[in-house]
Enzyme design. Structure first.
Site, PDB file in Angstrom:
ATOM      1  N   THR A 100      -0.126   0.799  -7.711  1.00 53.81           N
ATOM      2  CA  THR A 100      -1.547   0.899  -8.045  1.00 53.81           C
ATOM      3  C   THR A 100      -1.979   2.303  -8.420  1.00 53.81           C
ATOM      4  OG1 THR A 100      -2.110  -0.994  -6.652  1.00 53.81           O
ATOM      5  CG2 THR A 100      -3.873   0.564  -7.119  1.00 53.81           C
ATOM      6  N   ARG A 184      -8.400   4.126  -4.215  1.00 56.53           N
ATOM      7  CA  ARG A 184      -7.606   4.745  -5.273  1.00 56.53           C
ATOM      8  C   ARG A 184      -7.921   4.144  -6.646  1.00 56.53           C
ATOM      9  NH1 ARG A 184      -4.277   1.792  -1.856  1.00 56.53           N
ATOM     10  NH2 ARG A 184      -2.937   0.161  -2.743  1.00 56.53           N
TER      11      ARG A 184
END
Length: 567
Positions: A100, A184
């Site tokens: 990710t 994030r």
């Protein structure tokens, strides 16, 4: 093996001239004969940048799922992008660690990990401590509990982004706002000067951090106070389509208390009311994405995105996290993953309808991609006679440490590590006057003899640069950062992965099932519609948007302008 080589980035004028000569024969699906007057009008419209750029990332969406389920999509969401926009059918997150944080960093920086410095979701520092990609203990979540390794700033991102360049070019008049179910996902899209909001696991609210501001705007306070996340309590996630629509999905595994794998899924908590356990459950469902898009719509309305009084373009980043959680839990071959994509397709359609009404889609350019793809679960692959393994890193590293100790008579040469990165103790190597390359090579040879391991690259090799001899070597070289990465980069065999447990699926390798992602771009004034089969990369997004917005490319960008999709 040349399909992944990066084309030279031509200046826009030269590229346009070449495209004009070749587009009719080479790209019939993207070309359309129009009268001269219409072409002139299109050129004038394309010269004016969009009022709003929307960059959407569906976390953990393999391109093959878009292809496999496209006939079941509704009319206004992913189908609209596929039919009205440019669709790149051979697009990739072209680096060796497909997770990710790395994937989100690529989207608007146009850079690879060796430059942008985000080498994983987590990595180890020189002292053997774990570092989270967006942690920064100087800052805290606003009004929320903040742990030591929570994501609060983009300090670890070593490059700027398209949003930073847009803000620079407009004297900070452009607004750059991002939202995600993961910290994030929001922070790495926002860059250095945008504003990130993220879903809070314990409260279900969306919050920013003190890196961006000291207090939330009034509209965010109103949004959180309304508690939209509580509307799911005691309700169920039910399959959207008729039973026969799921006939080709993997059969349900044996149900258990921990992994029931059955519709409907009911949202609840043991306490009998919405609490932290309930809010965490929402992440493995369509709910977290619906809430993320609710917040995105509130941002458009309250921040007047796309209606900037100065006339400057605005940028909205939306990262939808739920698909990643669902695929991890049940596998991309599952009915749950299949249905989840259909559910978020319908919610994306509602979001586009909102933008139609609020901004007007003729003023909006939309990009949709993913941060990584997904491997099938190991058990599913094994059922299809594929040699897929779960490689538990803890015993593997312990055995490697023991083997190095016996060979070099030095204890604990392997430091705490997170494969694919393995760190060696440089101080011990120097103290005992060992040759670093010899230790690396012995470790690499030992690892290559272990089950499930396909290849190992050493620091000495990577420091010298491996060039582009093979695609695997190219992707590994791009993923390896001299300052942050380990001494060994370990690549599992295809369909094998690092991890323990006996269910679910994961990602992270350089193989196509993890690298190939959707790349869809829609904006009638700037983008031709149709499929493009040319090789493309996610790092091409930032240069292409910079070209359309007439702003400087991010400093670390290495992608090309996707001229074949431009009007």
């Amino acid at each position: 093996m040349t399909r992944y080589h990066r084309p030279t980035a031509f200046p826009r004028a030269l590229a346009a001239a070449i495209a004009a000569a070749l587009i009719g024969a080479a790209l019939p699906s993207l070309a359309g004969a129009t009268p001269a007057a219409d072409k002139a009008a299109e050129k004038a419209a394309a010269a004016k940048p969009p009022k709003l750029v929307v960059v959407m990332v569906i976390d953990g969406l393999p391109f093959e799922q878009v292809q496999r389920y496209r006939d079941q999509f509704g009319q206004g969401g992913l189908r609209r992008l596929l039919e009205q926009g440019a669709s790149f059918t051979n697009a990739h997150q072209a680096h060796g660690v497909t997770v990710t944080a790395v994937g989100h960093s690529a989207v608007l920086s146009g850079a690879y990990p060796y430059r942008h410095g985000i080498i994983g979701n987590n990595w180890m520092d020189a002292k053997g401590n774990s570092v989270y990609c967006t942690e920064d203990t100087r800052y805290q979540y606003i009004g929320e509990e903040t742990g030591a390794h929570d994501g609060t700033s983009p300090a670890n991102l070593r490059v700027d982004t398209l949003g930073d360049q847009l803000r620079y070019a407009t004297g900070n008049r452009s607004k750059v706002i991002t939202v995600s179910g993961k910290d994030r996902g929001a922070i790495l899209l926002a860059g250095k000067t945008g504003t990130a909001y993220m879903y809070m696991d314990k409260t279900g609210d969306f919050a920013s951090s003190t890196y961006y501001m000291q207090q939330h705007p009034a509209w965010v306070q109103r949004f959180d106070a309304a508690k939209p996340q509580d509307r799911y309590y005691a309700k169920s996630w039910k399959a959207l389509l008729p039973e026969n629509a799921y006939a080709d999905d993997a059969p349900f595994p044996a149900a258990s208390e921990k992994n029931p794998n059955r519709f409907p899924f009911t949202f609840y908590s043991e306490s009998g009311r919405p609490d932290a356990d309930y809010y965490a459950r929402l992440k493995t469902s369509p709910a977290v994405d619906e809430l993320t898009l609710d917040f995105a719509e509130a941002a458009v309305e309250n921040e007047a995105l796309g209606s900037n009084p100065s006339g400057a373009p605005d940028l909205l980043g939306v990262s939808l996290s739920g698909h990643d959680y669902v695929n991890h839990a049940y596998g991309p071959e599952s009915r749950m993953s299949h249905d989840h994509l259909q559910q978020i397709d319908r919610r994306i359609a509602q979001f586009f309808a909102f933008l139609d009404k609020r901004v007007g889609m003729d003023n909006v350019l939309v990009v949709l991609t993913a941060d990584h793809g997904f491997a099938n679960s190991a058990e599913f692959s094994q059922s299809r006679h594929i040699d897929a393994q779960r490689i538990d890193p803890k015993p593997l590293l312990a055995k490697l440490d023991d083997a190095l100790g016996r060979r070099f008579r030095v204890a604990h040469l392997v430091k705490p590590s997170m494969p694919p990165e393995v760190y060696l103790d440089h101080e011990a190597i120097e103290h005992d006057k060992l040759a670093r390359a010899e230790v690396e090579n012995y470790a690499a040879d030992w690892l290559m003899q272990q089950a499930g391991i396909a290849d190992v690259f050493t620091r000495s090799q990577l420091e010298q640069g491996l060039g582009g001899a093979t695609r695997l070597r190219t992707l590994v070289q791009r993923a390896w950062n001299r300052d942050l990465s380990g001494d060994l980069f370990v690549v599992p065999k295809a369909y094998s992965s690092f991890g323990s447990g006996s269910s679910g699926a994961t990602h992270g390798t350089p193989y196509d099932y993890d690298t190939q992602v959707p790349l869809l771009i829609m904006g009638r004034r700037w983008i031709r519609s149709g499929e493009a089969a040319q090789y493309a990369e996610v790092v091409d997004i930032a240069p292409t948007l910079a070209d359309i917005l007439h702003v400087r490319r991010p400093a670390g960008a290495e992608g090309r302008v996707l001229t074949e999709a431009l009007r």
